[in-house]
Scaffold this motif. Structure first.
Motif, short mmCIF file in Angstrom:
data_model
loop_
_atom_site.label_atom_id
_atom_site.label_comp_id
_atom_site.label_asym_id
_atom_site.label_seq_id
_atom_site.Cartn_x
_atom_site.Cartn_y
_atom_site.Cartn_z
N TYR A 1 0.82 -1.20 0.00
CA TYR A 1 0.00 0.00 0.00
C TYR A 1 0.86 1.26 0.00
O TYR A 1 0.51 2.26 -0.61
N SER B 1 0.36 3.85 -3.01
CA SER B 1 -0.35 5.08 -2.68
C SER B 1 0.54 6.31 -2.59
O SER B 1 0.02 7.42 -2.65
N ASP C 1 -11.39 8.89 -6.72
CA ASP C 1 -10.98 7.94 -5.68
C ASP C 1 -11.31 6.50 -6.09
O ASP C 1 -10.50 5.59 -5.91
N LEU D 1 -8.80 3.38 -6.38
CA LEU D 1 -9.00 2.22 -5.51
C LEU D 1 -9.23 0.95 -6.32
O LEU D 1 -8.81 -0.13 -5.93
N THR E 1 -4.63 1.52 -5.80
CA THR E 1 -3.85 2.70 -5.47
C THR E 1 -4.83 3.71 -4.88
O THR E 1 -6.04 3.50 -4.93
N SER E 2 -4.32 4.76 -4.31
CA SER E 2 -5.20 5.75 -3.71
C SER E 2 -4.42 7.04 -3.50
O SER E 2 -3.25 7.14 -3.83
N THR E 3 -5.12 8.02 -2.93
CA THR E 3 -4.46 9.27 -2.57
C THR E 3 -3.81 9.17 -1.19
O THR E 3 -3.30 10.15 -0.68
N ASP F 1 -8.01 7.06 2.91
CA ASP F 1 -8.28 6.01 1.93
C ASP F 1 -7.37 4.82 2.21
O ASP F 1 -7.78 3.66 2.11
N GLN G 1 -8.37 1.07 3.27
CA GLN G 1 -7.89 -0.12 2.56
C GLN G 1 -7.33 -1.15 3.55
O GLN G 1 -7.58 -2.34 3.41
N ILE H 1 -18.04 5.74 -4.92
CA ILE H 1 -16.94 4.78 -4.70
C ILE H 1 -17.51 3.36 -4.57
O ILE H 1 -16.97 2.42 -5.13
N THR I 1 -16.36 0.47 -7.09
CA THR I 1 -15.48 -0.59 -6.60
C THR I 1 -16.22 -1.88 -6.29
O THR I 1 -15.59 -2.86 -5.90
#
Length: 192
Positions: free
Chosen positions: A72, A76, A116, A120, A124-126, A130, A134, A182, A186
């Motif tokens: 992660y 990220s 987002d 996700l 991946t993410s910010t 988040d 995860q 989201i 997702t």
């Protein structure tokens, strides 16, 4: 090729998040939740750069990720840096759209949720909350969008107390729309 694909996803997702914030949330002092929400609160109160605050507040989360969730961390870190960059660089676009505050909150939520959710979807993410969502999702199986919604609710409640009832009300709308977007984006997705 996987690195190139993820890089494109991060750039597109980050631009969507940045436009959602700068075009639709910032003009009405509306909040996103999580670390971004805390960055927005510090911008509205003290005029600080949102992206810079996001990076500073994310440092402890990334330290935890480095030691316990190395995948992660790597997936990220670039999302955090790129999205923070775009949030600050596109700050001046806030004057381009003028619509009712409620519609602005909805459209901002959709753009942020799409950005987002896109990231996700590709693991991946910010970063920020988040990333925490995860971690928890992997351990519990709870949908990551639901976890983000819960964390975001805490931030907007605090922001509403500090800023105004309008901020609180509009932020609730935004966070609900982000969470639903989201969740839709997702749901039942095989992670790549």
């Amino acid at each position: 090729m996987c690195f190139l694909k993820k890089s494109i996803i991060v750039i597109v997702g980050s631009i969507l998040v940045s436009l959602g914030i700068n075009l639709f949330l910032a003009p009405y002092e509306v909040l996103d939740g999580g670390i971004i929400g805390l960055g927005l609160i510090s911008n509205y109160i003290w005029g600080l750069k949102v992206g810079l605050i996001i990076i500073l507040l994310s440092i402890p989360i990334f330290i935890i990720a480095w030691f316990h969730y190395r995948d992660y961390f790597y997936n990220s870190l670039h999302g955090l840096i790129v999205s923070s960059f775009f949030i600050d660089i596109l700050e001046s676009v806030h004057f381009l759209v003028h619509i009712d505050a409620v519609y602005s909150s909805i459209l901002g939520g959709i753009l942020i949720g799409l950005g987002d959710g896109l990231m996700l979807r590709f693991k991946t993410s910010t970063g920020g909350t988040d990333l925490i969502a995860q971690f928890i999702s992997d351990k519990t199986g709870i949908n990551v969008g639901s976890l983000i919604l819960f964390i975001d609710s805490i931030v907007i409640f605090l922001g509403g107390l500090i800023l105004s009832f309008d901020t609180f009300f509009l932020s609730i709308i935004t966070v609900l729309v982000i969470g639903m977007t989201i969740n839709i984006f997702t749901k039942n997705v095989v992670q790549t």
